[in-house]
Motif scaffolding. Structure first.
Motif, PDB file in Angstrom:
ATOM      1  N   LEU A 208       0.827  -1.208   0.000  1.00  0.00           N
ATOM      2  CA  LEU A 208       0.000   0.000   0.000  1.00  0.00           C
ATOM      3  C   LEU A 208       0.866   1.264   0.000  1.00  0.00           C
ATOM      4  O   LEU A 208       0.554   2.241  -0.694  1.00  0.00           O
ATOM      5  CB  LEU A 208      -0.951   0.002   1.189  1.00  0.00           C
ATOM      6  N   LEU A 209       1.953   1.242   0.760  1.00  0.00           N
ATOM      7  CA  LEU A 209       2.876   2.380   0.760  1.00  0.00           C
ATOM      8  C   LEU A 209       3.447   2.615  -0.639  1.00  0.00           C
ATOM      9  O   LEU A 209       3.544   3.756  -1.104  1.00  0.00           O
ATOM     10  CB  LEU A 209       4.012   2.147   1.754  1.00  0.00           C
ATOM     11  N   MET A 210       3.816   1.542  -1.301  1.00  0.00           N
ATOM     12  CA  MET A 210       4.375   1.660  -2.645  1.00  0.00           C
ATOM     13  C   MET A 210       3.340   2.199  -3.629  1.00  0.00           C
ATOM     14  O   MET A 210       3.666   2.981  -4.517  1.00  0.00           O
ATOM     15  CB  MET A 210       4.910   0.308  -3.121  1.00  0.00           C
ATOM     16  N   LEU A 211       2.108   1.788  -3.459  1.00  0.00           N
ATOM     17  CA  LEU A 211       1.040   2.299  -4.313  1.00  0.00           C
ATOM     18  C   LEU A 211       0.885   3.806  -4.131  1.00  0.00           C
ATOM     19  O   LEU A 211       0.733   4.556  -5.100  1.00  0.00           O
ATOM     20  CB  LEU A 211      -0.273   1.572  -4.007  1.00  0.00           C
ATOM     21  N   GLY A 212       0.957   4.267  -2.890  1.00  0.00           N
ATOM     22  CA  GLY A 212       0.900   5.707  -2.623  1.00  0.00           C
ATOM     23  C   GLY A 212       2.077   6.439  -3.223  1.00  0.00           C
ATOM     24  O   GLY A 212       1.924   7.510  -3.821  1.00  0.00           O
ATOM     25  N   ALA A 213       3.277   5.873  -3.080  1.00  0.00           N
ATOM     26  CA  ALA A 213       4.472   6.501  -3.648  1.00  0.00           C
ATOM     27  C   ALA A 213       4.371   6.567  -5.167  1.00  0.00           C
ATOM     28  O   ALA A 213       4.756   7.564  -5.785  1.00  0.00           O
ATOM     29  CB  ALA A 213       5.721   5.730  -3.225  1.00  0.00           C
ATOM     30  N   LYS A 214       3.814   5.524  -5.772  1.00  0.00           N
ATOM     31  CA  LYS A 214       3.652   5.526  -7.231  1.00  0.00           C
ATOM     32  C   LYS A 214       2.717   6.657  -7.666  1.00  0.00           C
ATOM     33  O   LYS A 214       2.964   7.339  -8.658  1.00  0.00           O
ATOM     34  CB  LYS A 214       3.128   4.175  -7.705  1.00  0.00           C
ATOM     35  N   HIS A 215       1.636   6.869  -6.908  1.00  0.00           N
ATOM     36  CA  HIS A 215       0.704   7.946  -7.245  1.00  0.00           C
ATOM     37  C   HIS A 215       1.363   9.323  -7.127  1.00  0.00           C
ATOM     38  O   HIS A 215       0.967  10.259  -7.808  1.00  0.00           O
ATOM     39  CB  HIS A 215      -0.556   7.879  -6.366  1.00  0.00           C
ATOM     40  N   ALA A 216       2.368   9.432  -6.287  1.00  0.00           N
ATOM     41  CA  ALA A 216       3.090  10.705  -6.143  1.00  0.00           C
ATOM     42  C   ALA A 216       3.838  11.066  -7.416  1.00  0.00           C
ATOM     43  O   ALA A 216       4.157  12.232  -7.638  1.00  0.00           O
ATOM     44  CB  ALA A 216       4.052  10.635  -4.957  1.00  0.00           C
ATOM     45  N   THR A 217       4.082  10.075  -8.271  1.00  0.00           N
ATOM     46  CA  THR A 217       4.804  10.340  -9.527  1.00  0.00           C
ATOM     47  C   THR A 217       3.863  10.704 -10.672  1.00  0.00           C
ATOM     48  O   THR A 217       4.323  11.065 -11.740  1.00  0.00           O
ATOM     49  CB  THR A 217       5.655   9.118  -9.946  1.00  0.00           C
ATOM     50  N   PHE A 218       2.560  10.598 -10.458  1.00  0.00           N
ATOM     51  CA  PHE A 218       1.602  10.917 -11.522  1.00  0.00           C
ATOM     52  C   PHE A 218       1.513  12.425 -11.690  1.00  0.00           C
ATOM     53  O   PHE A 218       1.349  13.156 -10.708  1.00  0.00           O
ATOM     54  CB  PHE A 218       0.210  10.362 -11.214  1.00  0.00           C
ATOM     55  N   PRO A 219       1.582  12.917 -12.915  1.00  0.00           N
ATOM     56  CA  PRO A 219       1.518  14.369 -13.152  1.00  0.00           C
ATOM     57  C   PRO A 219       0.227  14.980 -12.609  1.00  0.00           C
ATOM     58  O   PRO A 219      -0.865  14.510 -12.917  1.00  0.00           O
ATOM     59  CB  PRO A 219       1.554  14.492 -14.679  1.00  0.00           C
ATOM     60  N   GLY A 220       0.369  15.978 -11.769  1.00  0.00           N
ATOM     61  CA  GLY A 220      -0.786  16.712 -11.266  1.00  0.00           C
ATOM     62  C   GLY A 220      -1.557  16.029 -10.153  1.00  0.00           C
ATOM     63  O   GLY A 220      -2.551  16.559  -9.665  1.00  0.00           O
TER      64      GLY A 220
END
Length: 187
Positions: free
Chosen positions: A111-123
């Motif tokens: 779940l932490l990794m999923l959140g970190a991945k979303h941090a890389t999404f533009p905007g």
């Protein structure tokens, strides 16, 4: 982990994970698991409804998905990258439902990794998780129908809060590391 979106988000140190977790009672787990088959019977349809609801409630969020950001609803429903995304999303929920009574660091790490991945999404902003949470509850209520009584709603609400807690934490850890890298570069 790194601030650069192209860098890997594969590792979040375990000491950064908050130690307390939600403890789900046997009744809550049974309630979630007893209603999940209603949702899991057509994961692509339910997942698509969640994302379409998100895009209606917050149209800017669609631009976080460059592979289908310019597509209309009917085209999205036939677009393989969209279908793959909603399928992976629903598979994550399925995994969580099946493993609620076996929470461990791997569970939280995912779940932490999923959140970190979303941090890389533009905007993408942390506040967008609220839109996501609202869409989940609305689609769940519609799909489950009259069985979505207050007890059922409360159990799913707790599960979503649990998911969001770790996803948001992963998102914030990503940016915290970015800030740390900036400070290190200046010194």
């Amino acid at each position: 982990m790194g601030c650069d979106a192209s860098k890997s988000t594969d590792v979040i140190e375990n000491e950064e994970i908050e130690s307390d977790t939600f403890d789900f009672t046997d009744t809550q787990i049974d309630t979630i698991r007893s209603t999940w088959p209603i949702l899991a019977c057509d994961m692509v349809d339910i997942g698509s409804k969640v994302f379409l609801k998100i895009f209606i409630d917050e149209p800017k969020l669609k631009y976080a998905f460059p592979s289908f950001s310019d597509m209309e609803e009917n085209d999205l429903l036939r677009h393989p990258p969209f279908i793959d995304h909603v399928t992976r999303f629903m598979q994550i929920i399925d995994y969580l439902v099946e493993n609620l009574d076996q929470q461990n660091s791997d569970f939280h790490q995912a779940l932490l990794m999923l959140g970190a991945k979303h941090a890389t999404f533009p905007g993408f902003q942390v506040s967008h998780f609220t839109v996501f949470n609202k869409a989940l509850l609305e689609v769940w209520e519609s799909a489950i129908g009259e069985e979505f009584i207050p007890e059922v709603q409360n159990c799913w609400t707790q599960l979503f809060a649990y998911i969001m807690r770790y996803i948001v934490q992963g998102y914030e850890l990503y940016f915290s590391e970015c800030q740390d890298e900036i400070i290190e570069e200046k010194t």
